[in-house]
Design a protein around this motif. Structure first.
Motif, mmCIF file in Angstrom:
data_model
loop_
_atom_site.group_PDB
_atom_site.id
_atom_site.type_symbol
_atom_site.label_atom_id
_atom_site.label_comp_id
_atom_site.label_asym_id
_atom_site.label_seq_id
_atom_site.Cartn_x
_atom_site.Cartn_y
_atom_site.Cartn_z
ATOM 1 N N GLY A 1 -47.659 -23.933 1.600
ATOM 2 C CA GLY A 1 -47.170 -24.807 2.649
ATOM 3 C C GLY A 1 -45.694 -25.136 2.549
ATOM 4 N N LYS A 2 -44.953 -24.367 1.751
ATOM 5 C CA LYS A 2 -43.542 -24.666 1.509
ATOM 6 C C LYS A 2 -42.592 -23.794 2.328
ATOM 7 N N LEU A 3 -43.136 -22.878 3.112
ATOM 8 C CA LEU A 3 -42.264 -22.008 3.889
ATOM 9 C C LEU A 3 -41.622 -22.767 5.041
ATOM 10 N N PRO A 4 -40.328 -22.564 5.276
ATOM 11 C CA PRO A 4 -39.742 -23.093 6.501
ATOM 12 C C PRO A 4 -40.442 -22.471 7.711
ATOM 13 N N LYS A 5 -40.775 -23.281 8.682
ATOM 14 C CA LYS A 5 -41.557 -22.803 9.814
ATOM 15 C C LYS A 5 -40.897 -21.633 10.531
ATOM 16 N N GLU A 6 -39.571 -21.610 10.534
ATOM 17 C CA GLU A 6 -38.885 -20.535 11.250
ATOM 18 C C GLU A 6 -39.034 -19.177 10.578
ATOM 19 N N THR A 7 -39.450 -19.162 9.295
ATOM 20 C CA THR A 7 -39.619 -17.886 8.608
ATOM 21 C C THR A 7 -41.013 -17.294 8.803
ATOM 22 N N LEU A 8 -41.958 -18.108 9.258
ATOM 23 C CA LEU A 8 -43.343 -17.641 9.387
ATOM 24 C C LEU A 8 -43.496 -16.433 10.318
ATOM 25 N N PRO A 9 -42.896 -16.428 11.502
ATOM 26 C CA PRO A 9 -43.092 -15.275 12.388
ATOM 27 C C PRO A 9 -42.690 -13.945 11.757
ATOM 28 N N GLY A 10 -41.596 -13.926 11.020
ATOM 29 C CA GLY A 10 -41.172 -12.689 10.385
ATOM 30 C C GLY A 10 -42.132 -12.233 9.308
ATOM 31 N N ILE A 11 -42.623 -13.178 8.509
ATOM 32 C CA ILE A 11 -43.580 -12.834 7.453
ATOM 33 C C ILE A 11 -44.880 -12.328 8.058
ATOM 34 N N ALA B 1 -50.380 4.262 1.775
ATOM 35 C CA ALA B 1 -50.790 3.504 2.957
ATOM 36 C C ALA B 1 -50.003 2.223 3.172
ATOM 37 N N ASN B 2 -48.874 2.084 2.507
ATOM 38 C CA ASN B 2 -48.112 0.847 2.641
ATOM 39 C C ASN B 2 -46.703 1.141 3.133
ATOM 40 N N VAL B 3 -46.118 0.176 3.813
ATOM 41 C CA VAL B 3 -44.689 0.233 4.098
ATOM 42 C C VAL B 3 -43.966 -0.393 2.907
ATOM 43 N N SER B 4 -42.745 -0.002 2.691
ATOM 44 C CA SER B 4 -42.012 -0.489 1.525
ATOM 45 C C SER B 4 -41.522 -1.920 1.744
ATOM 46 N N ARG B 5 -41.072 -2.535 0.683
ATOM 47 C CA ARG B 5 -40.501 -3.881 0.795
ATOM 48 C C ARG B 5 -39.281 -3.878 1.700
ATOM 49 N N ASP B 6 -38.469 -2.843 1.592
ATOM 50 C CA ASP B 6 -37.285 -2.758 2.454
ATOM 51 C C ASP B 6 -37.688 -2.646 3.920
ATOM 52 N N GLU B 7 -38.724 -1.853 4.197
ATOM 53 C CA GLU B 7 -39.196 -1.726 5.571
ATOM 54 C C GLU B 7 -39.781 -3.037 6.077
ATOM 55 N N ALA B 8 -40.526 -3.726 5.214
ATOM 56 C CA ALA B 8 -41.077 -5.025 5.604
ATOM 57 C C ALA B 8 -39.965 -6.006 5.935
ATOM 58 N N ALA B 9 -38.888 -5.953 5.151
ATOM 59 C CA ALA B 9 -37.746 -6.835 5.414
ATOM 60 C C ALA B 9 -37.099 -6.504 6.765
ATOM 61 N N LYS B 10 -37.039 -5.233 7.094
ATOM 62 C CA LYS B 10 -36.483 -4.837 8.398
ATOM 63 C C LYS B 10 -37.335 -5.379 9.537
#
Length: 274
Positions: A177-187, A126-135
Motif C-alpha cells: 500500500g506504499k505505492l504512489p497512486k500515479e505509478t499504479l497504472p504503469g505497473i 515466456a517473459n518480457v524483460s525488465r527493460d521492456e516492462a519499464a518501457k
C-alpha cells in the motif's frame, strides 16, 4: 431373501460401481488439455517440488508439451535454443540463457530443465524483460508490441475494467500500500504486458500441448493469461499452487502447499517509514 438373490444383488451393485468412470488424477489431466498453466509462489520450495512431481509423472506417461517459462526473457530465446542443443547439463543452459541478476532461484527450476533436456522438450522464453516492462510503464503497450499484437489482443482499446481494478488491487497490496497512486497504472500495464506475451506464446504454439510455468498471478483464470487467450481459454487448465485460500474462480484446480516462513516485508517497510 434367498442366498442366490443376495449374491445377484451384490453382483449388480459391484457392476454398477465398476461402470462409473474414474476421474483422472491431476497429472493425467495435463495430457487431456491443449493448454496447461501451472502457477507457483516463487519462494515456496514445497510448491515447486509438488508441481515438478506432477509434471514428471505426466511426461513419464507420454505427455510431450512445449514448456513456456516465465523465468526466461523473450530476448534470450536464440540463446536458449542454442544452449538446449549443445548443453549437457542445466547449469550450462541457465548460464547461457539467463542473466546473472535475473533474481530467480534456479535450484527450483533445474529439475524441470533437466527433464526437458532428457525428453527433448522445447523451452520457450515466456517473459518480457525488465527493460521492456519499464518501457511499457513509461510509454504503453506499443513500446514493445507490434501492431498485429496490439490489434489481436485488444491492446489498442481500453483494458477491461475488471482486470484493471483487480490488477491495481494486487499491485497495491504487493507493494504494501506504499505505492504512489500515479505509478499504479504503469505497473499494472507491465503486468498485463507479461500476461499478453505469455498468452501469445501459448497461442503461437497451440499446435502442440503447451505448459506454462509462471507465478500464480499470471495463471489466474479471472485476470491473468487465460483472459487473453480468447476462445482458447476454454481448452486451458489453470492450476494454482497456494498456501491459503485463493480468490473465488481464480483457478480451475488448486494444490495447497505448506506456507514458507519468512518475515513479513510490509512489517519491515512500515517500521522503516515510521
Amino acid at each position: 431373501m434367498t442366498r442366490s438373490l443376495t449374491v445377484l444383488l451384490a453382483t449388480l451393485a459391484l457392476s454398477a460401481c465398476a461402470s462409473k468412470p474414474v476421474p483422472p488424477t491431476l497429472d493425467q489431466q495435463f495430457s487431456r488439455q491443449p493448454l496447461v498453466l501451472l502457477g507457483e509462489m516463487h519462494d515456496n520450495a514445497e510448491g515447486h517440488k509438488q508441481r515438478y512431481a506432477l509434471i514428471k509423472e505426466a511426461v513419464f506417461n507420454g505427455w510431450r508439451p512445449v514448456i513456456a517459462m516465465e523465468q526466461f526473457d523473450r530476448g534470450n530465446q536464440a540463446k536458449l535454443d542454442e544452449a538446449l542443443k549443445r548443453c549437457t547439463n542445466t547449469d550450462c543452459v541457465i548460464e547461457a540463457a539467463a542473466p546473472a541478476n535475473s533474481g530467480w532461484n534456479w535450484e527450483y527450476y533445474k529439475p524441470l530443465i533437466e527433464l526437458a533436456q532428457r525428453y527433448k522438450l522445447p523451452i520457450i522464453a515466456a517473459n518480457v524483460s525488465r527493460d521492456e516492462a519499464a518501457k511499457v510503464m513509461r510509454d504503453g503497450f506499443g513500446a514493445i508490441f507490434d501492431q498485429a499484437t496490439l490489434d489481436g489482443y485488444g491492446l489498442n482499446k481500453p483494458v477491461p475494467a475488471d482486470i484493471l481494478t483487480a490488477q491495481s488491487r494486487e499491485a497495491d497490496a504487493g507493494h504494501c500500500g506504499k505505492l504512489p497512486k500515479e505509478t499504479l497504472p504503469g505497473i499494472v500495464n507491465a503486468q498485463i504486458a507479461r500476461d499478453v506475451f505469455m498468452a501469445k506464446v501459448m497461442f503461437d504454439n497451440r499446435a502442440h500441448s503447451v505448459l506454462l510455468i509462471a507465478g500464480n498471478g499470471h495463471v489466474r483464470r479471472d485476470i491473468g493469461v487465460p483472459r487473453w487467450l480468447g476462445k482458447y481459454a476454454n481448452g486451458a487448465l489453470s492450476v494454482g499452487f497456494v498456501d491459503s485460500k485463493p480468490a473465488p474462480k481464480a483457478f480451475d484446480r488448486v494444490v495447497t502447499v505448506p506456507a514458507t516462513e519468512h518475515p513479513n516485508p510490509c512489517t519491515a517497510l512500515n517500521k522503516a517509514a515510521s
